[in-house]
Design an enzyme around this catalytic site. Sequence first.
Site, PDB file in Angstrom:
ATOM      1  N   CYS A  55      17.292  54.294  25.872  1.00 44.45           N
ATOM      2  CA  CYS A  55      16.356  53.783  26.276  1.00 44.45           C
ATOM      3  C   CYS A  55      14.927  54.512  25.633  1.00 44.45           C
ATOM      4  CB  CYS A  55      15.981  54.180  27.773  1.00 44.45           C
ATOM      5  SG  CYS A  55      14.513  53.288  28.551  1.00 44.45           S
ATOM      6  N   CYS A  59      10.720  58.964  30.332  1.00 44.06           N
ATOM      7  CA  CYS A  59      10.612  59.509  31.316  1.00 44.06           C
ATOM      8  C   CYS A  59      11.446  60.903  31.703  1.00 44.06           C
ATOM      9  CB  CYS A  59      11.492  58.505  32.663  1.00 44.06           C
ATOM     10  SG  CYS A  59      10.805  56.933  32.273  1.00 44.06           S
ATOM     11  N   CYS A  62      15.009  61.677  32.916  1.00 46.43           N
ATOM     12  CA  CYS A  62      16.189  60.393  32.870  1.00 46.43           C
ATOM     13  C   CYS A  62      17.154  60.732  31.756  1.00 46.43           C
ATOM     14  CB  CYS A  62      15.301  59.159  32.538  1.00 46.43           C
ATOM     15  SG  CYS A  62      16.729  57.734  32.605  1.00 46.43           S
ATOM     16  N   CYS A  99      23.211  45.716  42.815  1.00 49.14           N
ATOM     17  CA  CYS A  99      22.178  45.863  42.038  1.00 49.14           C
ATOM     18  C   CYS A  99      22.852  46.437  40.530  1.00 49.14           C
ATOM     19  CB  CYS A  99      21.596  47.121  42.692  1.00 49.14           C
ATOM     20  SG  CYS A  99      19.952  47.459  41.684  1.00 49.14           S
ATOM     21  N   CYS A 131      20.631  42.155  43.236  1.00 45.97           N
ATOM     22  CA  CYS A 131      19.181  43.103  42.790  1.00 45.97           C
ATOM     23  C   CYS A 131      19.420  43.303  41.368  1.00 45.97           C
ATOM     24  CB  CYS A 131      19.308  44.252  43.629  1.00 45.97           C
ATOM     25  SG  CYS A 131      17.965  45.470  43.043  1.00 45.97           S
ATOM     26  N   ARG A 263      15.890  53.561  51.625  1.00 43.66           N
ATOM     27  CA  ARG A 263      17.162  53.913  51.045  1.00 43.66           C
ATOM     28  C   ARG A 263      17.332  55.345  50.497  1.00 43.66           C
ATOM     29  NH1 ARG A 263      17.421  49.721  47.517  1.00 43.66           N
ATOM     30  NH2 ARG A 263      18.098  48.500  49.559  1.00 43.66           N
TER      31      ARG A 263
HETATM   32  N1  SAM Z   1      15.028  51.313  33.219  1.00 40.62           N
HETATM   33  C1  SAM Z   1      14.412  50.645  34.530  1.00 40.62           C
HETATM   34  C2  SAM Z   1      13.204  51.419  34.935  1.00 40.62           C
HETATM   35  O1  SAM Z   1      12.781  52.509  34.824  1.00 40.62           O
HETATM   36  O2  SAM Z   1      12.626  50.772  36.082  1.00 40.62           O
HETATM   37  C3  SAM Z   1      15.552  50.703  35.557  1.00 40.62           C
HETATM   38  C4  SAM Z   1      16.569  52.111  35.612  1.00 40.62           C
HETATM   39  S1  SAM Z   1      15.870  53.477  36.270  1.00 40.62           S
HETATM   40  C5  SAM Z   1      16.974  54.510  35.784  1.00 40.62           C
HETATM   41  C6  SAM Z   1      15.648  53.321  37.827  1.00 40.62           C
HETATM   42  C7  SAM Z   1      15.326  54.592  38.648  1.00 40.62           C
HETATM   43  O3  SAM Z   1      16.203  55.499  38.693  1.00 40.62           O
HETATM   44  C8  SAM Z   1      13.936  55.330  38.245  1.00 40.62           C
HETATM   45  O4  SAM Z   1      12.955  54.574  38.480  1.00 40.62           O
HETATM   46  C9  SAM Z   1      14.067  56.613  39.001  1.00 40.62           C
HETATM   47  O5  SAM Z   1      13.317  56.397  40.032  1.00 40.62           O
HETATM   48  C10 SAM Z   1      15.516  56.740  39.300  1.00 40.62           C
HETATM   49  N2  SAM Z   1      16.101  57.941  38.417  1.00 40.62           N
HETATM   50  C11 SAM Z   1      16.730  57.854  37.008  1.00 40.62           C
HETATM   51  N3  SAM Z   1      17.205  59.349  36.900  1.00 40.62           N
HETATM   52  C12 SAM Z   1      16.853  60.000  37.858  1.00 40.62           C
HETATM   53  C13 SAM Z   1      17.150  61.148  38.203  1.00 40.62           C
HETATM   54  N4  SAM Z   1      17.736  61.967  37.213  1.00 40.62           N
HETATM   55  N5  SAM Z   1      17.114  61.597  39.394  1.00 40.62           N
HETATM   56  C14 SAM Z   1      16.762  60.841  40.485  1.00 40.62           C
HETATM   57  N6  SAM Z   1      16.136  59.622  40.201  1.00 40.62           N
HETATM   58  C15 SAM Z   1      16.341  59.062  38.961  1.00 40.62           C
HETATM   59  C1  DTB Z   2      16.527  53.767  42.742  1.00 40.96           C
HETATM   60  O1  DTB Z   2      15.555  54.072  43.028  1.00 40.96           O
HETATM   61  N1  DTB Z   2      17.753  54.527  42.726  1.00 40.96           N
HETATM   62  C2  DTB Z   2      18.913  53.814  42.067  1.00 40.96           C
HETATM   63  C3  DTB Z   2      18.285  52.444  41.689  1.00 40.96           C
HETATM   64  N2  DTB Z   2      16.906  52.590  42.092  1.00 40.96           N
HETATM   65  C4  DTB Z   2      18.572  51.741  40.455  1.00 40.96           C
HETATM   66  C5  DTB Z   2      19.246  54.435  40.853  1.00 40.96           C
HETATM   67  C6  DTB Z   2      18.949  55.945  40.665  1.00 40.96           C
HETATM   68  C7  DTB Z   2      19.510  56.343  39.112  1.00 40.96           C
HETATM   69  C8  DTB Z   2      19.783  57.919  39.452  1.00 40.96           C
HETATM   70  C9  DTB Z   2      20.210  58.522  38.188  1.00 40.96           C
HETATM   71  C10 DTB Z   2      21.203  57.865  37.367  1.00 40.96           C
HETATM   72  O2  DTB Z   2      22.441  57.808  38.227  1.00 40.96           O
HETATM   73  O3  DTB Z   2      21.351  57.761  36.370  1.00 40.96           O
HETATM   74 FE1  SF4 Z   3      14.422  54.070  30.505  1.00 34.98          FE
HETATM   75 FE2  SF4 Z   3      15.327  55.847  32.333  1.00 34.98          FE
HETATM   76 FE3  SF4 Z   3      12.783  55.723  31.927  1.00 34.98          FE
HETATM   77 FE4  SF4 Z   3      14.326  53.586  33.184  1.00 34.98          FE
HETATM   78  S1  SF4 Z   3      13.824  55.689  33.948  1.00 34.98           S
HETATM   79  S2  SF4 Z   3      12.687  53.263  31.738  1.00 34.98           S
HETATM   80  S3  SF4 Z   3      16.122  53.736  31.906  1.00 34.98           S
HETATM   81  S4  SF4 Z   3      14.147  56.309  30.277  1.00 34.98           S
END
Ligand code: SAM
Ligand code: DTB
Ligand code: SF4
Length: 317
Positions: A55, A59, A62, A99, A131, A263
């Site tokens: 990506c 963030c 992530c 989802c 979703c 959730r």
């Molecule tokens: N790329 C899209 C976005 O950013 O909206 C969708 C996928 S993103 C992984 C969905 C959500 O997962 C993020 O907005 C964040 O809140 C959560 N998330 C991602 N990595 C995480 C982590 N290491 N711990 C907790 N929540 C996480």
């Molecule tokens: C959200 O708030 N939690 C879910 C869903 N939206 C997509 C995913 C969290 C992802 C957590 C990090 C991972 O598993 O990579």
């Molecule tokens: Fe990309 Fe992860 Fe940010 Fe979603 S949360 S935009 S997957 S870097």
Amino acid sequence: METLTLKKNLQEKIKKTYQLPLPELIFQAQEIHRQNNNANEVQFCTLSSIKTGACVEDCKYCSQSARYNTGLKYEPLSDEAKVMDEARAAKANGSTRFCMGAAWREAPDNEQFDQVLSMVKQVKAMEMEPCVTLGMLTKDQATKLKEAGLHSYNHNLDTSEKFYSEVITTRTYQDRLNTIKNVQDAGVEVCSGGILGMGEGIEDRLSMLETLASMDPQPASVPINVLVPIPGTPLEAADPIEDIELIRLIATTRIMIPNARVRLSAGRHAMSETLQAFCFIAGANSIHTGEKLLTTPLQGKDKDRSMIEKLGMSIMS
Ligand code: SAM
Ligand code: DTB
Ligand code: SF4
């Protein structure tokens, strides 16, 4: 002037609620929960990562950002048949929401988007709530998703407007709000929440809650994620939050957004059953089940089922 006063009042109310003596806070949250929902029920949702890693966004939490060395393997858009097998298995295990998450900055306008539309149609045909979470979305894309039968779009605010740039610099809070507006205008339910434990203060969490609670309509679901520290990301060594902070935030969210599915999302695998039970008592009523979220672990569907049974609760059908 009037809107400013309303905003101040809401801010005050959220803060006062959060700071109530814990028994009073839980009592109020339960009371509101029972008036609006079946407080003994938990929804099971299953996630599928349909495009993983690489990506372009930064963030800091992530595993999927291409900017950090997290060791994650890039996977292009999944084959539809494979995703539908997962969806069928999810339904068989009691999930009512499926989802699909893609590590995109924004949903593309190409045949990949058409493939996502087709997946949404098929999940809908299986009588689950489809979703997706695909990053930023235009009005036109949101409308196409609605027409395909999309139930809900996940797009998290993650934190307060003030703290946002400490976590993400490749997009703005306003970008997030714009996508949410596009989703609402298309008539798709909004799922939006945040992450606790990125170094933000309580006031950032409450400010995020204020933004969510002020939306019209309020989000239909609010995921509360606890940071899963990912080695290689800038937040790999962030200080963990206290359990009581999680419980207080869930209870305050339940009070401020009474009808939402609140959730208990990422980070649950590291929580004791007792803490999870406390979160349900505070008003959480939905979890992600299965073996994995997108890239991080879950406690597994069997443990989820036995936990719900032990608590004498039931899985929402
Ligand atoms: N790329 C899209 C976005 O950013 O909206 C969708 C996928 S993103 C992984 C969905 C959500 O997962 C993020 O907005 C964040 O809140 C959560 N998330 C991602 N990595 C995480 C982590 N290491 N711990 C907790 N929540 C996480
Ligand atoms: C959200 O708030 N939690 C879910 C869903 N939206 C997509 C995913 C969290 C992802 C957590 C990090 C991972 O598993 O990579
Ligand atoms: Fe990309 Fe992860 Fe940010 Fe979603 S949360 S935009 S997957 S870097």
